[in-house]
Design an enzyme around this catalytic site. Structure first.
Site, PDB file in Angstrom:
ATOM      1  N   SER A  55      20.954  61.201  58.423  1.00 21.52           N
ATOM      2  CA  SER A  55      19.490  61.162  58.261  1.00 21.52           C
ATOM      3  C   SER A  55      19.028  60.095  57.286  1.00 21.52           C
ATOM      4  CB  SER A  55      18.994  62.529  57.783  1.00 21.52           C
ATOM      5  OG  SER A  55      19.252  63.527  58.738  1.00 21.52           O
ATOM      6  N   GLU A  61      57.955  21.922  20.387  1.00 26.03           N
ATOM      7  CA  GLU A  61      58.559  21.338  21.582  1.00 26.03           C
ATOM      8  C   GLU A  61      58.471  19.820  21.648  1.00 26.03           C
ATOM      9  OE1 GLU A  61      60.271  22.510  24.028  1.00 26.03           O
ATOM     10  OE2 GLU A  61      60.091  24.670  23.841  1.00 26.03           O
TER      11      GLU A  61
END
Length: 686
Positions: A337, A81
């Site tokens: 419990s 690029e």
């Protein structure tokens, strides 16, 4: 003189032009994206991505970091690029001249000659492709080069580059097409990631696979020509099929969301979660769904006890089921419990009881509160250890009455688990919390059981990874003494194991688990909490809307899941001795002073119960009175002493029909009173 004057004006004009350009640059700065314009991602303790979050319009845009991107990809990108990226100032004029010449010779646009900086300028400020737009891009590129380093420009470009659809940036594309970070890429993957931004929609591998493969092949040829790929490797890779689109990481759905919200300023927070434990937990809960109704959910946590680090958490078992999108670890539910171990632990600290203390499991009324056992049967005298192991209700409430319900609730609050009591509660003075009569979250239960496993010291849970030496007990609270906490853990280790599960004492290498189950009133919530090795585990199951599941208990529905998680933890992350300590000393004998539980309570009248109506079918009919008390009691009816029969039993002979007050007084002068009505022959039930 003329020459000097001319030079002066030239310099002055140049300075003026420079000042004008700087003023223009300040007046029209490039529209750089804000720091929060990228997707957040939560990582596990080892840096692996657990879950990523999209930005606006559902776009995936993960921030690029050159240190975490394959260097071969970066070299190939610049070679393809912008080979003079590190030399130019945003505009590569020789490349522009060459691109113009090639395009004129071909009669069409062959290449645009744009640098990566110019492409970045187009990404942050999109415009139509015209000559004027090109000139603006060149100006913006110069502005970007002034403001940013080359590393920052490249990272920003690799964050914003389009890859088709809702994918932006190389990391998002790598996750979508390869299922991983772009830190170690193959040559075909490198070529695909270079080819896509040039024409992202036309080359989408999931929609245009043939075009994507052809574009990748052209990039491979170019890389081979410049020596960045061998001709043979490029030829072999060119024949590979286009990659398929994959889902983004979405593990630890609820935990990752909670961590992201807690750290909104952090782009990619490193959590305390462990991906291997997290996946094991999620898979274990998902396996349970096949055997349950489609309305049932599960939630669970795995906590490293020493650090309080949350190593795994699932707010639900499936988002496809009702309530699955809700984090059920953070919703108050009845704990059943599960709080009983802490009641007995505080009684141990107070010197009221020890594991071998005998306590009565008989019907008893506490002011306006009369609890019952789960199976509606009573066992008479039992030890505290037996009462805890078998989760008996009456002994737990009796013990809480001795400890003090308000004090117990306050202690839980200081520990970070403030019980949420219903508004109508009040008559029981908080005693109902022993049986689940208050709301707690799964996270709060985790805080309490981690404290139990860590010598009774409660500390907040940790969600973000810190240094190992940063474990100072900030915000800690001593819930139980270390001796009492350890004693409770030993008692829980000897609790009856679920059916089909061999006790760790008999199974070589099996994890030794101290556990407690809980079932809320109406079977709405089923719990199991446990301690295994260096970890604390909590499991909840029920319906997200709180609807009952008749007959489903914590022991049947949650405990098997807890044991499977314990097996998984022992295999994936052993910490400390996961097996039973066979050399542990037997518990000490109970001191004589703690042989029987004494909670400084008045006698509990068993007969006649308060508010009862008794039938006297003849004059002189006597009734034998009964009470629960640690010693002998004296009886009175309307203030008159009740005499005893030959067997020493108090026999009350009411003089006739009517209302009476019957009272019992123990040796310490504590008094209980009930009011009853006596009916005789011929009286109607008005």
């Amino acid at each position: 003189m003329f020459g000097l004057g001319r030079a002066y004006w030239i310099i002055l004009a140049a300075l003026g032009g420079l000042v004008g350009l700087l003023a223009l640059d300040r007046a029209l700065p490039p529209p750089l994206p804000s720091a929060d314009a990228v997707s957040a991602a939560v990582r596990d303790r080892h840096g692996e991505v657990l879950r990523a979050f999209p930005v606006e319009e559902g776009r995936w845009r993960l921030a690029a970091d050159l240190d975490r991107i394959d260097p071969d990809f970066l070299d190939a990108l610049l070679a393809y690029e912008d080979e003079r990226f590190h030399q130019h100032w945003g505009v590569d004029f020789p490349a522009l001249v060459r691109a113009s010449r090639d395009s004129l010779a071909a009669g069409r646009i062959v290449s645009g000659g744009s640098t990566i900086t110019m492409q970045l300028a187009r990404l942050i400020e999109p415009r139509e492709r015209t000559l004027g737009a090109k000139l603006i891009q060149m100006a913006r590129a110069l502005q970007l080069e002034i403001r940013l380093s080359k590393t920052e420009i490249l990272e920003l470009y690799l964050t914003l580059a389009p890859y088709g659809g809702n994918l932006e940036g190389v990391r998002a594309a790598s996750w979508a097409y390869f299922g991983r970070e772009p830190d170690d890429l193959t040559i075909d993957q490198i070529a695909m990631l270079i080819a896509l931004p040039q024409s992202p929609e036309a080359r989408r591998p999931d929609r245009q696979p043939e075009r994507a493969v052809r574009a990748r092949g052209r990039v491979l040829e170019r890389l081979a020509s410049v020596g960045l790929a061998s001709p043979q490797a490029a030829a072999d890779a060119a024949g590979d099929p286009a990659p398929m689109r994959r889902p983004f990481p979405a593990d630890a759905w609820h935990a990752a969301d909670a961590i992201r919200r807690a750290a909104p300023d952090m782009r990619e927070p490193v959590s305390t979660l462990d991906r291997s434990l997290q996946l094991m937990l999620e898979d274990s809960l998902a396996d349970e769904l096949a055997d349950t109704d489609e309305t049932v959910q599960f939630a669970a946590m795995i906590i490293e006890t020493e650090t309080r680090a949350v190593r795994a958490m699932a707010g639900s078992a499936s988002r496809a089921r009702p309530g699955g999108w809700i984090d059920l670890t953070d919703r108050p539910r009845s704990p059943g419990s599960t709080l009983k171990p802490f009641i007995y632990g505080m009684a141990f600290d107070d010197g009221l009881a020890a594991p071998g203390t005998r306590i009565a499991d008989l019907p008893r009324r506490f002011a306006g509160y009369q609890p019952d056992n789960f199976d509606r049967s009573f066992r008479g005298d039992v030890t505290v250890a037996e009462a805890l192991q078998h989760s008996l209700n009456i002994p737990a409430v009796t013990t809480l009455d001795g400890v003090g319900a308000r004090r117990f609730n306050a202690a839980l609050g200081f520990a970070g688990a403030n019980p949420l009591r219903p508004r109508q509660a009040g008559q029981d003075d908080g005693l109902a919390v022993a049986l689940g009569g208050a709301g707690l979250t799964l996270r709060q239960i985790g805080v309490l059981y981690a404290a139990l496993a860590d010598g009774g010291e409660a500390r907040p849970l940790a969600w973000q990874e810190t240094a190992r030496d940063d474990f100072a007990p900030v915000g800690s609270f001593r819930l139980l003494s270390a001796e009492s906490a350890d004693e409770i853990v030993r008692v829980l280790r000897r609790a009856p194991h679920p059916g089909g599960r061999m006790p760790a004492l008999l199974a070589r290498g099996a994890p030794d688990i101290a556990f407690k189950t809980g079932t809320s009133y109406g079977f709405r919530d089923a719990w199991a909490a446990g301690i295994v090795g260096g970890y604390t585990l909590v499991v909840w199951t029920g319906r997200a809307d709180g609807a009952p599941r008749e007959g489903v208990t914590g022991r049947a529905a949650a405990l098997p899941v807890l044991f499977r998680l314990a097996d998984g933890v022992s295999q994936l992350a052993p910490r400390g001795d996961m097996g039973v300590d066979r050399q542990a000393e037997p518990p000490e004998e109970t001191p004589q002073t703690l042989a029987d539980f004494r909670a400084d309570a008045a006698p509990h009248i068993l007969f006649p119960p308060d508010g009862a109506e008794v039938w006297s079918d003849r004059a002189g009919r006597g009734f034998i009175l009964a009470a629960q008390a640690p010693g002998p009691v004296r009886w009175f009816a309307d203030g008159e002493t009740v005499s005893e029969n030959a067997l020493g039993e108090p026999v009350w002979i009411p003089p006739g029909p009517g209302f009476y007050a019957v009272s019992a007084v123990d040796e310490a002068g504590r008094t209980s009173e009930v009011r009853v009505r006596v009916r005789g022959a011929g009286q109607g039930a008005n």
